[in-house]
Design a protein around this motif. Sequence first.
Motif, PDB file in Angstrom:
ATOM      1  N   ASP A 113      10.628   3.728   0.219  1.00  0.00           N
ATOM      2  CA  ASP A 113      11.086   3.218   1.512  1.00  0.00           C
ATOM      3  C   ASP A 113      11.443   1.746   1.357  1.00  0.00           C
ATOM      4  OD1 ASP A 113      11.599   2.567   4.094  1.00  0.00           O
ATOM      5  OD2 ASP A 113       9.696   3.297   4.922  1.00  0.00           O
ATOM      6  N   ALA A 114      12.716   1.474   1.065  1.00  0.00           N
ATOM      7  CA  ALA A 114      13.151   0.099   0.821  1.00  0.00           C
ATOM      8  C   ALA A 114      13.101  -0.741   2.090  1.00  0.00           C
ATOM      9  CB  ALA A 114      14.572   0.099   0.251  1.00  0.00           C
ATOM     10  N   HIS A 115      13.344  -0.111   3.252  1.00  0.00           N
ATOM     11  CA  HIS A 115      13.333  -0.882   4.498  1.00  0.00           C
ATOM     12  C   HIS A 115      11.936  -1.404   4.791  1.00  0.00           C
ATOM     13  CE1 HIS A 115      14.470  -2.150   8.511  1.00  0.00           C
ATOM     14  NE2 HIS A 115      13.392  -1.526   8.992  1.00  0.00           N
ATOM     15  N   ALA A 116      10.909  -0.584   4.585  1.00  0.00           N
ATOM     16  CA  ALA A 116       9.540  -1.022   4.844  1.00  0.00           C
ATOM     17  C   ALA A 116       9.137  -2.150   3.912  1.00  0.00           C
ATOM     18  CB  ALA A 116       8.577   0.152   4.693  1.00  0.00           C
ATOM     19  N   ALA A 117       9.759  -2.200   2.729  1.00  0.00           N
ATOM     20  CA  ALA A 117       9.407  -3.222   1.734  1.00  0.00           C
ATOM     21  C   ALA A 117      10.469  -4.310   1.638  1.00  0.00           C
ATOM     22  CB  ALA A 117       9.218  -2.562   0.374  1.00  0.00           C
ATOM     23  N   ARG A 118      11.214  -4.511   2.717  1.00  0.00           N
ATOM     24  CA  ARG A 118      12.342  -5.443   2.664  1.00  0.00           C
ATOM     25  C   ARG A 118      11.910  -6.896   2.477  1.00  0.00           C
ATOM     26  NH1 ARG A 118      11.264  -3.666   7.608  1.00  0.00           N
ATOM     27  NH2 ARG A 118      11.123  -5.086   9.403  1.00  0.00           N
ATOM     28  N   TYR A 119      10.657  -7.235   2.805  1.00  0.00           N
ATOM     29  CA  TYR A 119      10.181  -8.606   2.655  1.00  0.00           C
ATOM     30  C   TYR A 119       9.399  -8.816   1.365  1.00  0.00           C
ATOM     31  CZ  TYR A 119      11.413  -8.929   7.598  1.00  0.00           C
ATOM     32  OH  TYR A 119      12.089  -8.902   8.788  1.00  0.00           O
ATOM     33  N   LEU A 120       9.452  -7.848   0.463  1.00  0.00           N
ATOM     34  CA  LEU A 120       8.668  -7.949  -0.776  1.00  0.00           C
ATOM     35  C   LEU A 120       9.520  -8.325  -1.972  1.00  0.00           C
ATOM     36  CD1 LEU A 120       6.242  -4.912  -0.427  1.00  0.00           C
ATOM     37  CD2 LEU A 120       5.874  -7.298   0.182  1.00  0.00           C
ATOM     38  N   GLY A 121      10.666  -8.898  -1.726  1.00  0.00           N
ATOM     39  CA  GLY A 121      11.507  -9.350  -2.818  1.00  0.00           C
ATOM     40  C   GLY A 121      11.966  -8.209  -3.711  1.00  0.00           C
ATOM     41  N   ASP A 122      11.783  -8.359  -5.015  1.00  0.00           N
ATOM     42  CA  ASP A 122      12.273  -7.371  -5.987  1.00  0.00           C
ATOM     43  C   ASP A 122      11.254  -6.271  -6.259  1.00  0.00           C
ATOM     44  OD1 ASP A 122      14.356  -6.544  -7.794  1.00  0.00           O
ATOM     45  OD2 ASP A 122      13.059  -7.175  -9.450  1.00  0.00           O
ATOM     46  N   ALA A 124      12.153  -2.749  -8.198  1.00  0.00           N
ATOM     47  CA  ALA A 124      11.517  -2.594  -9.509  1.00  0.00           C
ATOM     48  C   ALA A 124      10.681  -1.314  -9.543  1.00  0.00           C
ATOM     49  CB  ALA A 124      10.644  -3.808  -9.809  1.00  0.00           C
ATOM     50  N   ALA A 125       9.940  -1.055  -8.470  1.00  0.00           N
ATOM     51  CA  ALA A 125       9.139   0.167  -8.408  1.00  0.00           C
ATOM     52  C   ALA A 125      10.034   1.394  -8.431  1.00  0.00           C
ATOM     53  CB  ALA A 125       8.271   0.162  -7.149  1.00  0.00           C
ATOM     54  N   GLN A 126      11.188   1.332  -7.734  1.00  0.00           N
ATOM     55  CA  GLN A 126      12.128   2.446  -7.733  1.00  0.00           C
ATOM     56  C   GLN A 126      12.663   2.697  -9.142  1.00  0.00           C
ATOM     57  OE1 GLN A 126      13.248   4.344  -4.828  1.00  0.00           O
ATOM     58  NE2 GLN A 126      13.833   5.632  -6.562  1.00  0.00           N
ATOM     59  N   ALA A 127      12.947   1.608  -9.873  1.00  0.00           N
ATOM     60  CA  ALA A 127      13.461   1.756 -11.241  1.00  0.00           C
ATOM     61  C   ALA A 127      12.425   2.410 -12.146  1.00  0.00           C
ATOM     62  CB  ALA A 127      13.861   0.386 -11.795  1.00  0.00           C
ATOM     63  N   VAL A 128      11.162   1.981 -12.019  1.00  0.00           N
ATOM     64  CA  VAL A 128      10.093   2.583 -12.815  1.00  0.00           C
ATOM     65  C   VAL A 128       9.951   4.061 -12.466  1.00  0.00           C
ATOM     66  CG1 VAL A 128       7.610   2.589 -13.232  1.00  0.00           C
ATOM     67  CG2 VAL A 128       8.842   0.422 -13.150  1.00  0.00           C
ATOM     68  N   GLU A 179       0.830  -1.204   0.000  1.00  0.00           N
ATOM     69  CA  GLU A 179       0.000   0.000   0.000  1.00  0.00           C
ATOM     70  C   GLU A 179       0.864   1.252   0.000  1.00  0.00           C
ATOM     71  OE1 GLU A 179      -2.486   1.008   3.541  1.00  0.00           O
ATOM     72  OE2 GLU A 179      -4.147   0.592   2.177  1.00  0.00           O
ATOM     73  N   ARG A 180       1.952   1.255   0.799  1.00  0.00           N
ATOM     74  CA  ARG A 180       2.845   2.423   0.847  1.00  0.00           C
ATOM     75  C   ARG A 180       3.553   2.627  -0.490  1.00  0.00           C
ATOM     76  NH1 ARG A 180       4.589   0.111   5.994  1.00  0.00           N
ATOM     77  NH2 ARG A 180       3.461   1.136   7.702  1.00  0.00           N
ATOM     78  N   ILE A 181       4.020   1.525  -1.088  1.00  0.00           N
ATOM     79  CA  ILE A 181       4.698   1.641  -2.382  1.00  0.00           C
ATOM     80  C   ILE A 181       3.738   2.204  -3.422  1.00  0.00           C
ATOM     81  CG2 ILE A 181       5.633   0.299  -4.299  1.00  0.00           C
ATOM     82  CD1 ILE A 181       7.024  -1.469  -2.296  1.00  0.00           C
ATOM     83  N   ALA A 182       2.503   1.697  -3.436  1.00  0.00           N
ATOM     84  CA  ALA A 182       1.517   2.193  -4.407  1.00  0.00           C
ATOM     85  C   ALA A 182       1.266   3.675  -4.201  1.00  0.00           C
ATOM     86  CB  ALA A 182       0.222   1.403  -4.262  1.00  0.00           C
ATOM     87  N   ALA A 183       1.116   4.092  -2.932  1.00  0.00           N
ATOM     88  CA  ALA A 183       0.857   5.510  -2.650  1.00  0.00           C
ATOM     89  C   ALA A 183       2.041   6.377  -3.059  1.00  0.00           C
ATOM     90  CB  ALA A 183       0.545   5.691  -1.170  1.00  0.00           C
ATOM     91  N   GLU A 184       3.255   5.928  -2.752  1.00  0.00           N
ATOM     92  CA  GLU A 184       4.441   6.720  -3.092  1.00  0.00           C
ATOM     93  C   GLU A 184       4.628   6.795  -4.599  1.00  0.00           C
ATOM     94  OE1 GLU A 184       7.909   5.532  -0.971  1.00  0.00           O
ATOM     95  OE2 GLU A 184       6.972   5.740   1.003  1.00  0.00           O
ATOM     96  N   VAL A 221       2.297   9.396  -5.793  1.00  0.00           N
ATOM     97  CA  VAL A 221       2.834  10.720  -5.488  1.00  0.00           C
ATOM     98  C   VAL A 221       3.829  11.138  -6.554  1.00  0.00           C
ATOM     99  CG1 VAL A 221       4.296  12.009  -3.891  1.00  0.00           C
ATOM    100  CG2 VAL A 221       2.436  10.607  -2.998  1.00  0.00           C
ATOM    101  N   ARG A 222       4.722  10.232  -6.909  1.00  0.00           N
ATOM    102  CA  ARG A 222       5.735  10.557  -7.913  1.00  0.00           C
ATOM    103  C   ARG A 222       5.111  10.743  -9.289  1.00  0.00           C
ATOM    104  NH1 ARG A 222      11.570   8.243  -6.685  1.00  0.00           N
ATOM    105  NH2 ARG A 222      11.801   9.119  -8.746  1.00  0.00           N
ATOM    106  N   ALA A 223       4.076   9.939  -9.586  1.00  0.00           N
ATOM    107  CA  ALA A 223       3.475   9.999 -10.922  1.00  0.00           C
ATOM    108  C   ALA A 223       2.659  11.264 -11.128  1.00  0.00           C
ATOM    109  CB  ALA A 223       2.598   8.768 -11.144  1.00  0.00           C
ATOM    110  N   HIS A 224       1.995  11.739 -10.059  1.00  0.00           N
ATOM    111  CA  HIS A 224       1.014  12.808 -10.251  1.00  0.00           C
ATOM    112  C   HIS A 224       1.400  14.135  -9.624  1.00  0.00           C
ATOM    113  CE1 HIS A 224      -1.646   9.845 -11.951  1.00  0.00           C
ATOM    114  NE2 HIS A 224      -1.564   9.098 -10.862  1.00  0.00           N
ATOM    115  N   THR A 225       2.454  14.159  -8.822  1.00  0.00           N
ATOM    116  CA  THR A 225       2.859  15.427  -8.209  1.00  0.00           C
ATOM    117  C   THR A 225       4.271  15.842  -8.593  1.00  0.00           C
ATOM    118  OG1 THR A 225       3.791  14.478  -6.173  1.00  0.00           O
ATOM    119  CG2 THR A 225       1.404  14.862  -6.227  1.00  0.00           C
ATOM    120  N   GLY A 226       5.028  14.926  -9.191  1.00  0.00           N
ATOM    121  CA  GLY A 226       6.394  15.274  -9.568  1.00  0.00           C
ATOM    122  C   GLY A 226       7.369  15.300  -8.412  1.00  0.00           C
TER     123      GLY A 226
END
Length: 468
Positions: free
Chosen positions: A95-104, A108-112, A76-81, A84-89
Motif C-alpha cells: 500500500d504505497a498511499h499509506a506509506a507515502r510519508y516514509l520516503g523510499d 524499496a520494500a516493494q522491490a525486495v 507496521e503495515r509494510i512489515a505485516a504485508e 504475508v508475501r514471505a511466508h504465504t506466497g
Amino acid sequence: MTRLGLRLRILLFFAAMGLGGAALTGLGLWLGHSRALETGATDGFVFAAIIVVFGLLALTAGIWLLFDENVAKPIERIAAEMRVRAHTGVARDLDAHAARYLGDLAPAAQAVSDRLSDSAMQTAQQVAAETERLSIEKNRLTALLTEIPVAMILVNPRGQIVLYDGQAAEVLAQLHHPRLNAPLSDYFEASGLDRAVRKMHRTGREVAFTAEGVDGAQSYAARMKPMDGGGYMLVIEGAESHFAPEAERPLVYDFDLLTRAQPACIEETPLSELTFTVFDTETTGLLPHKDEVVQIGAVRVLGGRIVPGETIDQLVDPGIPIPQASTRVHRVTDRMVRGQPDIAEAGRRFHRFAGGSVIVAHNAPFDMAFLRRHQARMGVAWDNPILDTVLLSAVLFGASDTHTLDALCARLGVEIPEALRHTALGDARATAEVLIRMLPMLEARGMTQFGEVLEQTRQHGRLLEDLN
C-alpha cells in the motif's frame, strides 16, 4: 511533504516538539509574569508551570498522533504485508498511499518483495516438478492398493492412526468420523487391541483377532502385523466397500506421525506438530444465552494442511423456529433442520471429532458459548485448548487493523466461494486456510511453540470483549 526524505521528516517531528516546547515555555512565563504582577510571585510561577505542563502534554500527544498515523502504523503495515508475501506466497502490491510519508521505504520494500516473488516462482516450479513425480508414485500405490480387497490402517507406537485407505475410512465411519492422529481405541474396544498388541510384541509375528467396535454393535475379523521401528499395520477383512470395482480408493496419511515425539505438555508442542480442529456455527441469532445452533461445520488441520475427507457438515435441529432474518444470512430453513440431530447429539459428535486437538474458530468465544451452554446435555466437557484467529490476526498485523474473516481472507489471498459464504463448513474451511497461512508467519516471529502463541494472544483479549 511527500517529497521530503524520511530522515528529514522525522527531524521535523523533533523540531516541532522542541520549538513548540520553547514557545509554550515562553508563553507560560509571560502569562505567569503578568499574573504575578497582579496576585504575587508564587501564584504567577504556579500558573506558568500549569500552562507549560499541560501545553507540553497536548503538544506531545498531537505530535505522537501524527507520528503514529504517518510513520508507525505504515511501517507496521509494510512489515505485516512483507511477512504475508514471505511466508504465504501471496503476491500483492504494498500500500504505497499509506506509506507515502516514509520516503523510499515502501518502494524499496516493494522491490525486495518482487525479487522474493521471482525467486519463489523459480523454486515453486522446481517443487511442482518434484510434486508431480511424487503424485505419480502415490497414484501407482493407490492403484495397487485398490486391487487388495481389505481395509488397511497404519498405527504408530502410541496407538494413533497414521494412514487409512478408502475402505478403512468406510469401516471407521461406521463407528465415528475417520481422523488421522486419533487413538485407534476411539474406534475399537481398547482391551481387545491391547491383548493383540501384547501378543504381537511377544511373538514378533502377525496376530489374528476380532476387533470389536466401541459401540458394541460391530465386529471385524482383523490381522495385526508389526512394522519396523514400532507400530503396526491393521488389516480388516471382509469389510464391505461402496467403491466401484474399478475406482481407486483414496489414501489419507501423515507419515510424520510415525516418529513424532510426544511433548511433555501442550504448551511445549511446536505449532507444526499440533492437530487443529477448525469449526464454525450458524445460529438462529446472535445471543448465545438464548439463541440456538442450526449448523456445525468443521475441518481438521494436520501438518500444515487440511486433511481431505475429515470434515463435519451437520445440520442441527434448534428446537425453535429459525427467524427469516437469520435464514437470509445462512440459508438454513426450518424444513432443512426437521429430523436432524439436536444440539446434544450434534455436540457429542463434534466433541469426539475434536478429541485430542486444538479447537480453532474466528471469534471463538461466540461459537463456544453455544456449545458450553449445552455441555451438561451433551455429557461432555469442553476442555480443549482454544485458539482464535481474530487474536492471531492482531498479533501479526497489529490491534488497530481490521480483523474480520473477510478482511483476513483478502489479506492472505484466501478465496471463499460465494455459495459457501455464511455456511458453517464454508467459513470453517476459510478459517482453516487463514490459519495455515498464519502459522509460518508466527514461527518467523519466533513463536514456534503453542504456549508462546497463547501468551501473545492473551495480550489482545480486549478485542474479543469488544466484538462480543
